[in-house]
Design a protein around this motif. Sequence first.
Motif, PDB file in Angstrom:
ATOM      1  N   PRO A 413       0.812  -1.230   0.000  1.00  0.00           N
ATOM      2  CA  PRO A 413       0.000   0.000   0.000  1.00  0.00           C
ATOM      3  C   PRO A 413       0.840   1.272   0.000  1.00  0.00           C
ATOM      4  CG  PRO A 413      -0.778  -1.548   1.666  1.00  0.00           C
ATOM      5  CD  PRO A 413       0.533  -2.070   1.176  1.00  0.00           C
ATOM      6  N   ARG A 414       0.301   2.282  -0.674  1.00  0.00           N
ATOM      7  CA  ARG A 414       0.877   3.637  -0.689  1.00  0.00           C
ATOM      8  C   ARG A 414       2.330   3.640  -1.142  1.00  0.00           C
ATOM      9  NH1 ARG A 414      -2.599   2.802   3.081  1.00  0.00           N
ATOM     10  NH2 ARG A 414      -1.045   1.885   4.445  1.00  0.00           N
ATOM     11  N   THR A 415       2.603   2.843  -2.163  1.00  0.00           N
ATOM     12  CA  THR A 415       3.962   2.815  -2.713  1.00  0.00           C
ATOM     13  C   THR A 415       3.980   3.333  -4.143  1.00  0.00           C
ATOM     14  OG1 THR A 415       3.677   0.480  -3.341  1.00  0.00           O
ATOM     15  CG2 THR A 415       4.788   0.947  -1.236  1.00  0.00           C
ATOM     16  N   ARG A 416       2.927   4.032  -4.566  1.00  0.00           N
ATOM     17  CA  ARG A 416       2.931   4.669  -5.884  1.00  0.00           C
ATOM     18  C   ARG A 416       2.429   6.106  -5.753  1.00  0.00           C
ATOM     19  NH1 ARG A 416       2.843   3.846 -11.474  1.00  0.00           N
ATOM     20  NH2 ARG A 416       1.646   5.459 -12.538  1.00  0.00           N
ATOM     21  N   LEU A 417       3.232   7.044  -6.221  1.00  0.00           N
ATOM     22  CA  LEU A 417       2.856   8.450  -6.302  1.00  0.00           C
ATOM     23  C   LEU A 417       3.030   8.890  -7.750  1.00  0.00           C
ATOM     24  CD1 LEU A 417       4.781   9.792  -3.168  1.00  0.00           C
ATOM     25  CD2 LEU A 417       2.307   9.457  -3.327  1.00  0.00           C
ATOM     26  N   ASP A 418       1.988   9.524  -8.322  1.00  0.00           N
ATOM     27  CA  ASP A 418       2.124   9.987  -9.698  1.00  0.00           C
ATOM     28  C   ASP A 418       1.435  11.331  -9.870  1.00  0.00           C
ATOM     29  OD1 ASP A 418      -0.611   9.470 -10.027  1.00  0.00           O
ATOM     30  OD2 ASP A 418      -0.271   7.496 -10.909  1.00  0.00           O
ATOM     31  N   ALA A 419       1.170  11.717 -11.100  1.00  0.00           N
ATOM     32  CA  ALA A 419       0.632  13.054 -11.381  1.00  0.00           C
ATOM     33  C   ALA A 419      -0.760  13.265 -10.806  1.00  0.00           C
ATOM     34  CB  ALA A 419       0.621  13.301 -12.890  1.00  0.00           C
ATOM     35  N   GLY A 420      -1.452  12.177 -10.468  1.00  0.00           N
ATOM     36  CA  GLY A 420      -2.661  12.276  -9.674  1.00  0.00           C
ATOM     37  C   GLY A 420      -3.879  12.821 -10.395  1.00  0.00           C
ATOM     38  N   THR A 421      -4.863  13.212  -9.595  1.00  0.00           N
ATOM     39  CA  THR A 421      -6.154  13.650 -10.101  1.00  0.00           C
ATOM     40  C   THR A 421      -6.028  14.813 -11.070  1.00  0.00           C
ATOM     41  OG1 THR A 421      -7.171  12.971  -8.012  1.00  0.00           O
ATOM     42  CG2 THR A 421      -8.446  14.453  -9.401  1.00  0.00           C
ATOM     43  N   TRP A 422      -5.101  15.701 -10.802  1.00  0.00           N
ATOM     44  CA  TRP A 422      -4.950  16.914 -11.614  1.00  0.00           C
ATOM     45  C   TRP A 422      -3.992  16.720 -12.786  1.00  0.00           C
ATOM     46  CZ3 TRP A 422      -3.840  22.482  -9.477  1.00  0.00           C
ATOM     47  CH2 TRP A 422      -4.950  23.291  -9.724  1.00  0.00           C
ATOM     48  N   GLY A 423      -3.331  15.562 -12.849  1.00  0.00           N
ATOM     49  CA  GLY A 423      -2.332  15.356 -13.894  1.00  0.00           C
ATOM     50  C   GLY A 423      -1.188  16.347 -13.794  1.00  0.00           C
ATOM     51  N   THR A 424      -0.743  16.607 -12.568  1.00  0.00           N
ATOM     52  CA  THR A 424       0.239  17.658 -12.323  1.00  0.00           C
ATOM     53  C   THR A 424       1.648  17.207 -12.695  1.00  0.00           C
ATOM     54  OG1 THR A 424      -1.113  18.323 -10.430  1.00  0.00           O
ATOM     55  CG2 THR A 424       1.076  19.313 -10.620  1.00  0.00           C
ATOM     56  N   MET A 425       2.265  17.926 -13.619  1.00  0.00           N
ATOM     57  CA  MET A 425       3.666  17.685 -13.927  1.00  0.00           C
ATOM     58  C   MET A 425       4.543  18.565 -13.022  1.00  0.00           C
ATOM     59  SD  MET A 425       3.956  15.363 -16.292  1.00  0.00           S
ATOM     60  CE  MET A 425       2.475  14.504 -15.776  1.00  0.00           C
ATOM     61  N   GLY A 426       5.691  18.033 -12.644  1.00  0.00           N
ATOM     62  CA  GLY A 426       6.596  18.766 -11.767  1.00  0.00           C
ATOM     63  C   GLY A 426       6.570  18.298 -10.330  1.00  0.00           C
TER      64      GLY A 426
END
Length: 565
Positions: A413-426
């Motif tokens: 669990p909680r081992t993936r972080l990505d651009a998320g709901t907003w598709g945020t780059m950076g």
Amino acid sequence: MAEQIDCNLLVAKALTLAGVTHMFGVVGIPVTSLANRSVASGVRFIAFHNEQSAGYAASAFGYLTHRPAVLLTVSGPGAVHGLAGLSNAAANAWPLVMISGSCNQFDAGRGDFQELDQIAAVKPFVKFSVKVKDIREIPSSVFSVVDLAGSGRPGGCYLDIPADVLHQSLPESEANRLLDEAERNRTIEPIKNVANDEIAKAISVIRKAERPLIVFGKGAGLARAEDEIKLLVERTGIPFLPTPMGKGLLPDAHELAATAARSLAIGKCDVAVVIGARLNWLLHFGEPPKWSKDVKFVIIDIDEEEIALRKPYVGLVGDAKRVVKVLNKEIKDDPFCLGRSHQWVEAITNKVRENVSRMEAQLAKDVVPFNFLTPMRIIRDAIIGLGSPAPILVSEGANTMDVGRSVLVQTEPRTRLDAGTWGTMGVGLGYCIAAAVASPDRLVVAVEGDSGFGFSAMEVETLVRYQLPVVVIVFNNGGVYGGDRRNPEDITGPYKDDPAPTSFVPGAAYHLLIEAFGGKGYLVGTPYELKSALTESFSARKPAVINVTIDPFAGAESGRMQHKN
């Protein structure tokens, strides 16, 4: 004469009493003393080069630890940069507290240094904001922003402290009295209990379903609902589909995982139990043609407004962990299970097997110059080889993130972080730093496109300064989507000889950037070189950048979002 406490120390004391352990930010006028006082009071301060990255870090820390961190900024431009973190927290429903200094109250409206109406600036992105007018308002204001950030549907809260207030003092006895009062008067928003008739209605529709599906997202991850979801899946035999950051709550290799049969699962299911995930663009709004027009949704969400917006067949308002626990108890008393030979389960299983086999056939090829698949397979195998505790994976980019979501495997669990709901780059380097600080027992591995890396690349110095166990892998294909992909007829006009809007310097030596600060850099272009770099950097657990040369013509413009561009 009574012992005096200044405002900076009072803020620090209030933060520690409220449970804040970490602060991310950029110091300067008028908040440098606040940072120093916080450190002396036991709060860990991680100093960044840019408030955007610090804000992304603070928001991710809130998700990973289930408690808000503080983003500290200077006034004016610093507060504006901090809006990136606040908005990211709002979009992803993660707890965050932003504290900014502001201009002297008596100079407001006269063009003071870095003057800005910061309360108005943060308004679209926060659950709550407050500007303190006097030092005596500090304790109650601090507790309010911390408690509200994490209660109900989590999000950002903002505390504005004018420079003249930061210079105020008061007797220590009065400060202690105000702190005690504020702590006693804390009000945490209660979590509603779901009505029994709604639970019964949900179980009834799930029980009668011919093709049920369980969908869960990062809201379930924030709620720490993985054990309850595992029990629900295995007790009922219902296939499951995680959203990108829901991956790992149950292992990707679980026999009921439907990720590799996503189109079939969402297109044919007749009942979908959605836990801690929103029916937004990531889930095609729960509408045809991706979903059946007759599908019945059972939505479990902390936010009553979210359920009202989606108008599901059944809406269960509450904490995901608690609600699923109630569902499990009711099902235990009157059990049902689809079984492995159930027609729907078999259809999902067969489709998963077929699609995985097709993907593995592509992954088995060693393509040089690298496409996206060959290095991604090598990275996947290296990560799996580490076992448990699994590294935290940070992923951003267009093709890099899209391909990585299909190839890289999450087991915890909680081992993936990505651009998320907003598709945020950076977000990449900020997330890396947050993950390393929040989970010091885990390696952090970032797999980034060169464009995504460029947003926050200077924070590799932060990795080195704090000696964080982070390995950043940059897929370098020479630009956004892959450099110059224009048709010949598009290369015209007075500036036709300029680089394409999507192009970067070919062969950029990103690995040398971290070496300038004392980290380790690798340049790789073959399977052997990449395997060697991964083995050495994973073993060392020191800051490193692996610069992976990718064929600039591999991948597609906009990744899987071509229809939006």
